[in-house]
Scaffold this motif. Structure first.
Motif, PDB file in Angstrom:
ATOM      1  N   ILE A 183    -119.646 -36.108  50.164  1.00  0.00           N
ATOM      2  CA  ILE A 183    -120.106 -34.779  50.544  1.00  0.00           C
ATOM      3  C   ILE A 183    -119.366 -33.777  49.673  1.00  0.00           C
ATOM      4  N   GLU A 227    -121.913 -27.872  50.436  1.00  0.00           N
ATOM      5  CA  GLU A 227    -123.066 -28.475  51.100  1.00  0.00           C
ATOM      6  C   GLU A 227    -123.031 -28.153  52.583  1.00  0.00           C
ATOM      7  N   ASN A 266    -122.294 -41.818  51.156  1.00  0.00           N
ATOM      8  CA  ASN A 266    -122.410 -40.886  50.037  1.00  0.00           C
ATOM      9  C   ASN A 266    -121.355 -39.802  50.198  1.00  0.00           C
ATOM     10  N   GLU A 318    -131.801 -30.803  48.453  1.00  0.00           N
ATOM     11  CA  GLU A 318    -131.643 -32.258  48.474  1.00  0.00           C
ATOM     12  C   GLU A 318    -130.761 -32.679  49.641  1.00  0.00           C
ATOM     13  N   LYS A 319    -131.222 -33.712  50.383  1.00  0.00           N
ATOM     14  CA  LYS A 319    -130.485 -34.222  51.534  1.00  0.00           C
ATOM     15  C   LYS A 319    -130.012 -35.643  51.246  1.00  0.00           C
ATOM     16  N   LYS A 320    -128.826 -35.981  51.794  1.00  0.00           N
ATOM     17  CA  LYS A 320    -128.260 -37.326  51.665  1.00  0.00           C
ATOM     18  C   LYS A 320    -127.799 -37.800  53.032  1.00  0.00           C
ATOM     19  N   HIS A 321    -128.119 -39.052  53.350  1.00  0.00           N
ATOM     20  CA  HIS A 321    -127.541 -39.685  54.544  1.00  0.00           C
ATOM     21  C   HIS A 321    -126.140 -40.115  54.149  1.00  0.00           C
ATOM     22  N   CYS A 322    -125.137 -39.569  54.805  1.00  0.00           N
ATOM     23  CA  CYS A 322    -123.750 -39.816  54.418  1.00  0.00           C
ATOM     24  C   CYS A 322    -123.026 -40.807  55.315  1.00  0.00           C
ATOM     25  N   ILE A 369    -125.752 -36.025  57.851  1.00  0.00           N
ATOM     26  CA  ILE A 369    -126.605 -35.733  56.701  1.00  0.00           C
ATOM     27  C   ILE A 369    -126.035 -34.512  55.992  1.00  0.00           C
ATOM     28  N   SER A 370    -125.924 -34.590  54.664  1.00  0.00           N
ATOM     29  CA  SER A 370    -125.505 -33.415  53.901  1.00  0.00           C
ATOM     30  C   SER A 370    -126.713 -32.872  53.156  1.00  0.00           C
ATOM     31  N   GLN A 371    -126.677 -31.570  52.928  1.00  0.00           N
ATOM     32  CA  GLN A 371    -127.773 -30.921  52.208  1.00  0.00           C
ATOM     33  C   GLN A 371    -127.202 -29.951  51.187  1.00  0.00           C
ATOM     34  N   ASN A 372    -127.668 -30.080  49.963  1.00  0.00           N
ATOM     35  CA  ASN A 372    -127.353 -29.095  48.932  1.00  0.00           C
ATOM     36  C   ASN A 372    -128.208 -27.871  49.242  1.00  0.00           C
TER      37      ASN A 372
END
Length: 182
Positions: A70, A74, A68, A105-109, A97-100
């Protein structure tokens, strides 16, 4: 009598968190993959050095998939720990992991595995502690690393200049976007 020391994966664990700034972005406005790789290398170095108590160098990186994008602004968190140890080498698993920070909201990047080697003050390979495996995840990660190392060694031998026979592989390429003119 065995005098070898052992450490747990938890003793190697680090968390590195950084706010993504506009200066880290590429031409499309996303955080540059090379910047994330640099952070991952820093996390791998820190983890391996913490575990081994020696200066460590990166020997190889096993597959880096950017899952995903970034965004600027973030918060990026890298979680790393030792998954495998040899005599002087370690495999460090890293999860990005990124976080807004506005929405939460978190995303595994990204996830990747860095092979690190411990060095003594003369630049020679240094012995590292053994790894204590204390749960099924530790065992799974250790065994996955062994499997990866074994597969890498087979590929290295099979596709070496001395062992490679192109005739053994030509038929595998018929469904690929390639024109063979050998």
């Amino acid at each position: 009598m065995n005098n070898q020391s052992f450490k747990s994966a938890k003793e190697s664990a680090i968390v590195l968190t950084e706010l993504m700034l506009p200066s880290y972005s590429n031409f499309s406005g996303k955080i540059h993959g090379g910047f994330i790789l640099s952070l991952m290398d820093k996390a791998a170095f820190t983890t391996a050095t913490k575990f081994s108590s020696h200066y460590c160098v990166t020997a190889s990186v096993n597959r880096v998939d950017f899952l995903n994008p970034i965004e600027v602004g973030e918060l990026v968190t890298l979680k790393a720990k030792v998954n495998y140890v040899g005599n002087s080498s370690m495999v460090v698993g890293i999860r990005v992991i990124s976080q807004n920070i506005m929405t939460g909201e978190k995303k595994h990047c990204n996830s990747s595995y860095f092979s690190m080697v411990a060095k003594d003050k003369n630049g020679k390979n240094a012995k590292v502690p053994g790894l204590v495996i204390s749960d099924q995840d530790d065992l799974r990660r250790f065994l996955r690393s062994i499997e990866h190392i074994n597969n890498r060694n087979v590929r290295k031998t099979e596709f070496s200049r001395e062992n490679f026979n192109h005739g053994d592989y030509i038929s595998m390429l018929k469904n690929h976007n390639v024109k063979i003119e050998i």
